[in-house]
Design a protein around this motif. Structure first.
Motif, PDB file in Angstrom:
ATOM      1  N   LYS B  66      58.294 -34.781  10.733  1.00 26.79           N
ATOM      2  CA  LYS B  66      56.880 -36.273  10.532  1.00 26.79           C
ATOM      3  C   LYS B  66      55.599 -35.390  10.764  1.00 26.79           C
ATOM      4  O   LYS B  66      55.433 -34.056  11.506  1.00 26.79           O
ATOM      5  CB  LYS B  66      56.603 -37.414  10.878  1.00 26.79           C
ATOM      6  CG  LYS B  66      58.259 -38.185  10.920  1.00 26.79           C
ATOM      7  CD  LYS B  66      58.577 -39.832  11.882  1.00 26.79           C
ATOM      8  CE  LYS B  66      59.317 -40.093  11.116  1.00 26.79           C
ATOM      9  NZ  LYS B  66      58.699 -41.406  12.377  1.00 26.79           N
ATOM     10  N   PRO B  78      47.564 -38.704   5.862  1.00 29.69           N
ATOM     11  CA  PRO B  78      49.063 -38.577   5.257  1.00 29.69           C
ATOM     12  C   PRO B  78      48.915 -37.581   4.525  1.00 29.69           C
ATOM     13  O   PRO B  78      47.781 -37.186   3.235  1.00 29.69           O
ATOM     14  CB  PRO B  78      49.477 -39.265   4.318  1.00 29.69           C
ATOM     15  CG  PRO B  78      48.879 -40.426   4.662  1.00 29.69           C
ATOM     16  CD  PRO B  78      47.545 -40.721   5.931  1.00 29.69           C
ATOM     17  N   ASP B  79      49.514 -36.495   3.854  1.00 30.48           N
ATOM     18  CA  ASP B  79      49.671 -35.419   2.982  1.00 30.48           C
ATOM     19  C   ASP B  79      49.501 -35.914   1.424  1.00 30.48           C
ATOM     20  O   ASP B  79      50.484 -36.701   0.491  1.00 30.48           O
ATOM     21  CB  ASP B  79      50.657 -34.303   2.970  1.00 30.48           C
ATOM     22  CG  ASP B  79      51.071 -33.236   1.792  1.00 30.48           C
ATOM     23  OD1 ASP B  79      50.123 -33.042   1.341  1.00 30.48           O
ATOM     24  OD2 ASP B  79      51.753 -32.467   1.962  1.00 30.48           O
ATOM     25  N   SER B  82      52.431 -35.782  -0.135  1.00 30.42           N
ATOM     26  CA  SER B  82      53.580 -36.420   0.151  1.00 30.42           C
ATOM     27  C   SER B  82      54.707 -36.130  -0.023  1.00 30.42           C
ATOM     28  O   SER B  82      54.666 -36.837  -1.093  1.00 30.42           O
ATOM     29  CB  SER B  82      53.181 -36.946   1.446  1.00 30.42           C
ATOM     30  OG  SER B  82      54.117 -38.369   2.054  1.00 30.42           O
ATOM     31  N   SER B  84      57.220 -38.139   1.537  1.00 34.66           N
ATOM     32  CA  SER B  84      58.163 -38.950   2.423  1.00 34.66           C
ATOM     33  C   SER B  84      57.168 -39.633   2.915  1.00 34.66           C
ATOM     34  O   SER B  84      56.135 -38.570   3.748  1.00 34.66           O
ATOM     35  CB  SER B  84      59.703 -38.914   2.504  1.00 34.66           C
ATOM     36  OG  SER B  84      59.819 -39.458   3.359  1.00 34.66           O
ATOM     37  N   GLN B  85      57.145 -41.067   3.301  1.00 32.66           N
ATOM     38  CA  GLN B  85      56.465 -41.802   3.845  1.00 32.66           C
ATOM     39  C   GLN B  85      57.600 -42.577   4.550  1.00 32.66           C
ATOM     40  O   GLN B  85      57.289 -43.966   4.661  1.00 32.66           O
ATOM     41  CB  GLN B  85      55.317 -42.841   2.958  1.00 32.66           C
ATOM     42  CG  GLN B  85      54.110 -41.485   2.653  1.00 32.66           C
ATOM     43  CD  GLN B  85      53.292 -40.865   3.829  1.00 32.66           C
ATOM     44  OE1 GLN B  85      53.547 -39.820   3.296  1.00 32.66           O
ATOM     45  NE2 GLN B  85      53.088 -41.626   4.569  1.00 32.66           N
ATOM     46  N   SER B  93      53.252 -38.277   6.946  1.00 35.14           N
ATOM     47  CA  SER B  93      54.024 -37.443   5.876  1.00 35.14           C
ATOM     48  C   SER B  93      55.546 -37.505   6.673  1.00 35.14           C
ATOM     49  O   SER B  93      55.736 -36.642   8.168  1.00 35.14           O
ATOM     50  CB  SER B  93      53.704 -36.655   5.271  1.00 35.14           C
ATOM     51  OG  SER B  93      52.347 -37.141   4.401  1.00 35.14           O
ATOM     52  N   GLN B 157      54.566 -44.110  -3.231  1.00 30.66           N
ATOM     53  CA  GLN B 157      54.968 -44.644  -1.776  1.00 30.66           C
ATOM     54  C   GLN B 157      53.164 -45.843  -2.053  1.00 30.66           C
ATOM     55  O   GLN B 157      52.242 -44.826  -2.177  1.00 30.66           O
ATOM     56  CB  GLN B 157      54.423 -44.279  -0.816  1.00 30.66           C
ATOM     57  CG  GLN B 157      54.778 -44.891   0.642  1.00 30.66           C
ATOM     58  CD  GLN B 157      56.338 -45.129   0.924  1.00 30.66           C
ATOM     59  OE1 GLN B 157      56.912 -44.382   0.527  1.00 30.66           O
ATOM     60  NE2 GLN B 157      56.334 -46.350   1.874  1.00 30.66           N
ATOM     61  N   LEU B 170      50.327 -42.964  -2.916  1.00 26.43           N
ATOM     62  CA  LEU B 170      50.971 -41.498  -2.618  1.00 26.43           C
ATOM     63  C   LEU B 170      51.618 -40.386  -3.895  1.00 26.43           C
ATOM     64  O   LEU B 170      52.875 -40.939  -3.298  1.00 26.43           O
ATOM     65  CB  LEU B 170      51.346 -40.847  -1.490  1.00 26.43           C
ATOM     66  CG  LEU B 170      50.437 -41.267   0.110  1.00 26.43           C
ATOM     67  CD1 LEU B 170      51.227 -41.771   0.902  1.00 26.43           C
ATOM     68  CD2 LEU B 170      49.780 -39.352  -0.097  1.00 26.43           C
ATOM     69  N   ALA B 173      55.036 -39.182  -3.551  1.00 20.95           N
ATOM     70  CA  ALA B 173      56.323 -39.793  -2.226  1.00 20.95           C
ATOM     71  C   ALA B 173      56.763 -40.829  -2.935  1.00 20.95           C
ATOM     72  O   ALA B 173      56.503 -41.395  -3.684  1.00 20.95           O
ATOM     73  CB  ALA B 173      55.595 -40.075  -1.436  1.00 20.95           C
TER      74      ALA B 173
END
Lengths: 570, 570
Positions: B66, B78-79, B82, B84-85, B93, B157, B170, B173
């Motif tokens: 993470k 967060p990226d 990203s 994935s969150q 991320s 996301q 996002l 993600a």
């Protein structure tokens, strides 16, 4: 939906062959509309028609009568399609019968765009009188100079008597202090008699800040888009059909009723329209219909700051069909080459290499990253012809947008002025001069207004000061509202008799004569062109040819003598 | 300027063959950027690169770690890219190596657009589990039904676990509660194994209202344009290159790394872009580059409410090159024909005549005045092919935008449902079903969210109530935030075993089988088509033919028996 009429005005007050006044106004918001003819003590109710239009046929109004629209019994407003505002923007409109003018230009044939050599002028400051009639007296000077068209800065009614014209709020009304509609017709007629075409600058991207009553009538603006002047004119939102018709018919009126040869449409990048048919395309389609009807050719010229050829591509090529556009980038490249500091929008221009590119490609930023705009900008216009671009070394904006409104004459040397003029005149594009540059006029062209709203006057003064904090900022900002600022911006015709100014004038005449005498210069063919430049020496060699004729232009923008290698085939 | 990469992601955290993490983030506003890897107690400063990008190559991050970006030492975000969150939109991320998935679809070849029969589904409510893996279990049902593609509502996301998907913040993600990136890959791989193409719904016109931290990174939005969601995404203002790259690479990622077959781009009319190359065109150009690289064909589908064929015209024809668009007007015409009250946007539709027009012309409003929009709307799409349009009798919007989210099953008779389904399936366009309609699912599809911001929850509730004051407004507005609303919107698979629902399912299977069995139906040729309709009887006769094969579809939308004159040549 009501369609634009090709053969006559459909909006405002118009007179038919029957002698009656035919009145049409679009006011979808209103519950009641009447027309008030003050001196006759008449208050005539209009009839509600489809799509928010109100109409009346009456013998209660005659040409010369003053009238005003009464909305819902409480708001008295000038006619949005008024032709005349004898008491400025807030007062009543005056009925005008456009068909009574005695034209003498039946044999006039508009020049092809290639033959345009444009002279941009501002009626208020072109002569000491500041009127259309006074301008007529100067036409012989222009004929002798050799230009083939005048371009008149906007004449739509603005508040007071002093304005560049971009604060107009009644796009059909001809500024009263300039002489009004009939005087404009006299000027156009006189131009045609002397072989000069007339370009009229029109503003279809905003209305001025004082005297804009459009919102009392209908949904002329939309908050979908923001422009530098606030909400955009509504060309694609609900109710836009009537707004589109309003501007289409405006263009048609200038051509048909005022015999204008070309329109120069102000800052069309601020016209926001995402409908399938862009308003400029629809204007072009209607101008084509007018051509079919009258056999007369009219040109559409756009000021465009997008470097997007879709505007000037033909209708067949999915373009908007505008014939010609201004290219400020040629100007910027030229001025930086001539020593202009690389500040503000000049910061994107490195000098001679960009000037060379402008000669070849018209657009300097044609899909490359622009550090000033902080984005990749433009697309290639390589398929467009040279006669689709207007170039200049000065214009009202480039002069007047400086804090002190200095012309080149007070910024660069006499010789550099000549070189800049030549750089424009030998280009494969349509050249444009700004009034007075031909004799190196020393007066500035400053920003002036004559609003009657004090808060607005203060706001403009303040805005002007802030604008120049970091750009051309030496000295005190001239007072935009002062009559002195206006008078200081007038041409000094007496200079033409002084040796140095006379010398420049002769030079310009010779230059224009050169351009029209050689096909290699006057044929606007970018294929027959080559450029080489030397950034260290600040020199440029431009070759242009046509059949067996070849012209080689050697330009030295440095302040010393330079040795230049000429092309081998000279 | 940084250019979009075709062969791999360039933004976010990516793993090279060297085993290192390659990190790139665009943050032109920031003075310092570092990446914080919590569990390793690492805080790694990134290096400032050109154009506001920050980069780092490090072995400090491994897949599964993470991480979060620290901007100017104070903002943890967060990226933006990203993948994935794991702790939803506000949390860190998680680094993912997309290259490690074991694909089994090497022999998969995407269908031609003509062969698409689309099944739109929402992962959260398609199954009781609401996951990609649970959806895999239902693919046999779809294969048996006969559809050839699934279309997955947006998976980017969003906050919480309940959302249609259009509040994603996002865009790279994959929603954690659906199973995340690898589970989506499993679903796509399983679809391909069963001959199903996968369309993914992506949102390039706005970001959701909660968890949008883009403004902390860069100029992702512009106030030049207003959209229903506020300022528009910045596709043409200063700094737009990086924003354009962000979305271009997003499209490429789904195709290249997730093996998605087509993107359905949400409401592209809300993508505002006046640059010479529209962002959709630039996406298409890059997708074409990907095709050159991989040999794989991917389709671009747009939801478009402009009736402007420039979007679907090919790049050669100065179009944006989108392959296909949704046509809501077919739906509106069909539903009004089937008895839908003419309120709201249905007020523009008069019934059977418009349905007939939609069969022939795709666009009903093709340059005619729209009373609902209060303007002339659209342009002709007569030159476009039938395989460029998606039609449906229901979709997530048309169902869910009703206050109570009722499907056709609870609004019209069993027989009318069948007729509507047939009207879609015999059209010369690409048909789309909305999950569950094939068995006349009785559960609604309501509007649900799971925001964590209380004020936002209240605002959405209030907005929803106001929206329906005058439109489909009987009853109480379901509580958008409630889990019940979400659960109530899930499909009831057990219905498929009940006789009436089973009957409908068999009918849909037969209908689809009919479509694919006859070239006269499956060849999407609008030239080989004729329609006649009778407004009094509410009947329509559609003929379609291919070579010697001819199909005549007789539709009776009235509630009584009607006598219909068949064409002479039957």
């Amino acid at each position: 939906m009501k369609k634009p009429q090709i053969n006559k005005r459909s909006l405002g007050v118009n007179f038919g062959h029957d002698g009656f006044a035919h009145i049409t106004v679009w006011a979808p918001i209103a519950k009641e509309v009447s027309v008030v003819v003050n001196e006759k003590k008449l208050d005539l109710p209009l009839n509600a028609d489809d799509f928010g239009y109100w109409t009346l046929v009456t013998d209660g109004i005659k040409p010369g009568d003053k009238y005003i629209f009464m909305l819902d019994g409480e708001k008295k407003r000038p006619d949005p399609a008024s032709l005349s505002q004898p008491e400025s923007v807030h007062g009543p409109s005056m009925a005008v019968d456009l068909s009574t003018f005695k034209w003498t230009d039946a044999s006039w044939v508009n020049h092809k765009m290639d033959a345009y050599i444009i002279y941009e002028l501002h009626i208020g400051t072109f002569t000491s009188e500041g009127t259309f009639d006074a301008a007529i007296e100067k036409l012989d000077h222009l004929v002798e100079l050799g230009v083939t068209a005048i371009e008149i800065m906007p004449v739509a009614q603005f508040p007071g008597g002093r304005n560049w014209g971009y604060d107009g709020v009644l796009p059909y009304a001809v500024q009263d202090t300039y002489g009004g509609a009939e005087a404009l017709m006299r000027l156009v007629d006189a131009c045609h008699a002397k072989g000069l075409a007339v370009v009229l600058d029109v503003v279809y991207n905003h209305l001025g800040p004082e005297g804009n009553y459009f919102n009392d009538f209908g949904v002329y603006f939309t908050d979908k888009y923001h422009t530098p002047w606030g909400n955009a004119i509504n060309f694609d939102d609900a109710w836009c059909d009537a707004v589109r018709l309003y501007y289409i018919e405006n263009a048609l009126m200038w051509f048909r009723d005022f015999h204008i040869d070309a329109l120069r449409m102000d800052a069309v990048h601020a016209i926001k329209d995402l409908s399938p048919t862009h308003i400029l395309k629809e204007i072009k389609q209607h101008v084509n219909q007018l051509l079919t009807l009258t056999g007369k050719k009219h040109h559409l010229i756009a000021e465009l700051d997008l470097n997007d050829p879709v505007y000037i591509n033909s209708l067949d090529e999915s373009g908007y069909g505008v014939d010609v556009q201004w290219i400020d980038e040629f100007h910027h490249a030229l001025r930086v080459t001539a020593g202009e500091p690389q500040t503000g929008y000049y910061s994107d221009f490195t000098g001679i290499k960009h000037l060379a590119k402008a000669y070849c490609d018209a657009y300097v930023y044609d899909g490359i990253y622009s550090p000033h705009r902080l984005k990749t900008f433009g697309a290639s216009a390589s398929k467009n012809k040279g006669n689709q671009f207007v170039v200049f070394s000065q214009n009202h904006d480039q002069v007047g947008n400086r804090m002190l409104g200095e012309r080149s004459s007070t910024l660069v040397s006499f010789e550099m002025q000549k070189l800049m003029a030549a750089a424009v005149m030998v280009s494969p594009y349509i050249p444009m001069l700004f009034m007075g540059e031909e004799w190196a006029e020393t007066n500035p062209f400053q920003y002036f207004i004559s609003h009657t709203d004090d808060d607005l006057v203060k706001a403009v003064r303040k805005g002007r000061k802030e604008e120049f904090k970091a750009f051309h900022a030496e000295g005190e900002t001239p007072d935009t509202q002062s009559e002195d600022t206006f008078n200081r911006s007038k041409l000094q015709w007496q200079l033409t008799t002084q040796p140095k100014h006379q010398q420049m004038l002769k030079y310009y005449r010779a230059l224009i004569n050169l351009r029209v005498s050689y096909d290699a210069l006057s044929e606007l063919n970018r294929d027959n062109l080559s450029v080489s430049s030397d950034a260290d020496k600040n020199t440029l060699v431009l070759q242009r040819w046509h059949e067996d004729e070849k012209i080689c232009c050697v330009m030295n923008f440095s302040d010393s003598v330079q040795q230049v290698d000429l092309p081998e085939n000279i």
